[in-house]
Design an enzyme around this catalytic site. Sequence first.
Site, PDB file in Angstrom:
ATOM      1  N   ASP A 119       0.718  -1.403  -0.027  1.00  0.00           N
ATOM      2  CA  ASP A 119       0.273   0.199   0.167  1.00  0.00           C
ATOM      3  C   ASP A 119       0.583   1.267   0.340  1.00  0.00           C
ATOM      4  OD1 ASP A 119      -1.575   2.234   1.011  1.00  0.00           O
ATOM      5  OD2 ASP A 119      -3.102   0.942   1.666  1.00  0.00           O
ATOM      6  N   LYS A 123      -0.451   9.930   0.895  1.00  0.00           N
ATOM      7  CA  LYS A 123      -0.987  10.771   1.773  1.00  0.00           C
ATOM      8  C   LYS A 123       0.406  11.106   2.680  1.00  0.00           C
ATOM      9  CE  LYS A 123      -6.087  11.608   1.139  1.00  0.00           C
ATOM     10  NZ  LYS A 123      -7.102  11.863   2.196  1.00  0.00           N
ATOM     11  N   ASP A 155       4.253  -0.645  -8.649  1.00  0.00           N
ATOM     12  CA  ASP A 155       4.121   0.619 -10.143  1.00  0.00           C
ATOM     13  C   ASP A 155       3.865   1.414  -9.724  1.00  0.00           C
ATOM     14  OD1 ASP A 155       1.869   0.079  -7.459  1.00  0.00           O
ATOM     15  OD2 ASP A 155       0.249   0.024  -9.715  1.00  0.00           O
ATOM     16  N   THR A 193       3.172 -11.393  -9.310  1.00  0.00           N
ATOM     17  CA  THR A 193       1.947 -11.464  -8.316  1.00  0.00           C
ATOM     18  C   THR A 193       1.019 -10.969  -9.041  1.00  0.00           C
ATOM     19  OG1 THR A 193       1.793  -8.988  -8.023  1.00  0.00           O
ATOM     20  CG2 THR A 193       3.208 -10.708  -6.690  1.00  0.00           C
ATOM     21  N   GLU A 194      -0.242 -11.462  -9.183  1.00  0.00           N
ATOM     22  CA  GLU A 194      -1.645 -10.834  -9.423  1.00  0.00           C
ATOM     23  C   GLU A 194      -1.538 -10.165  -9.858  1.00  0.00           C
ATOM     24  OE1 GLU A 194      -5.478 -11.014  -7.506  1.00  0.00           O
ATOM     25  OE2 GLU A 194      -6.005 -13.312  -8.410  1.00  0.00           O
ATOM     26  N   GLU A 196       0.485  -7.958 -10.137  1.00  0.00           N
ATOM     27  CA  GLU A 196       1.906  -7.163 -11.328  1.00  0.00           C
ATOM     28  C   GLU A 196       0.975  -7.461 -12.887  1.00  0.00           C
ATOM     29  OE1 GLU A 196       6.160  -8.041 -12.023  1.00  0.00           O
ATOM     30  OE2 GLU A 196       5.148  -8.862 -10.941  1.00  0.00           O
TER      31      GLU A 196
END
Length: 219
Positions: A119, A123, A155, A193-194, A196
Site C-alpha cells: 500500500d 498522504k 507500480d 504477483t496477481e 502485477e
Amino acid sequence: MRLRNNPEALDYLLSQEGLVYINPTDVKGKWHEIFGNDNPIFIEIGMGKGDFILENAKRYPDKNFIGIEKYSTVLTIAVKKAKNDEIPSNLRYLKEDAVRLNEVFDDEEIDGIFLNFSDPWPKKRHTKRRLTYKSFLDVYKKLIKDQGHLVFKTDNRGLFEYSLSSFANYGLTFEDICLDLHHSEGYDDNIQTEYERKFSPRGPIYRADVVVDKEKIRG
C-alpha cells in the site's frame, strides 16, 4: 478495491493447523524446526492472494517460504488456491501484522524479504505506515541475516522514489535498481504477483534489490 470480509475466513484458517499460523506466540526461533530442515527462509510481507510465494516454493524446493498476510479473507483465498494445487512442503502461511514480526521471528532467522506492491499510503500524514519507512526497516534489520536481501516491487513511482531514499538514508546497500522490470533485460526469472499481471500493462513496474550489510547500516 478491498475484498468484502468473509466471516467464515478465520474459522477456515484455524482448520489449517500446521500450514497456517495465526498470530502465534510460540514460533519465534523455531521456523527451521517447523520446516524440518536448515534451508534458508524467505518471507513475503503482505502477500495478497499468494501467487508469488506459491510459485517461489515450487520453483526453489531447496529454500523455505512464508507468506504473510494480516487479512483473514485475503489469506483464505491464498491458502485455498494453494490447496487446489499440490502445496509444496517448503511453504507456510502466517496471519500477522508487519509491526509484530519481531515477535514471531528471532534475530537473523530470515535470509530474505520480499515486499511486493505494498500500500503506497500517499498522504504525507500516513508516511509512517509505509512498509519501507524507517521503523519497519528497523524490524527487518533484526530479522534478516547479515548480507541478506530485501527485494521491493511497486507500480507506484512516488512510493518507489520514497523507498529508494529511505533505503539510502538507512544505509542499505543497493544491489540492483530497475525502472521498467517487464521491458528490461536480465529479469527473465521474475515471478509475477496477481496484481502485477493485472496492472503492468498500465505502466512500468519498479524494482529494487538492497542488501542488509549490518556494518554499514546507520539505522
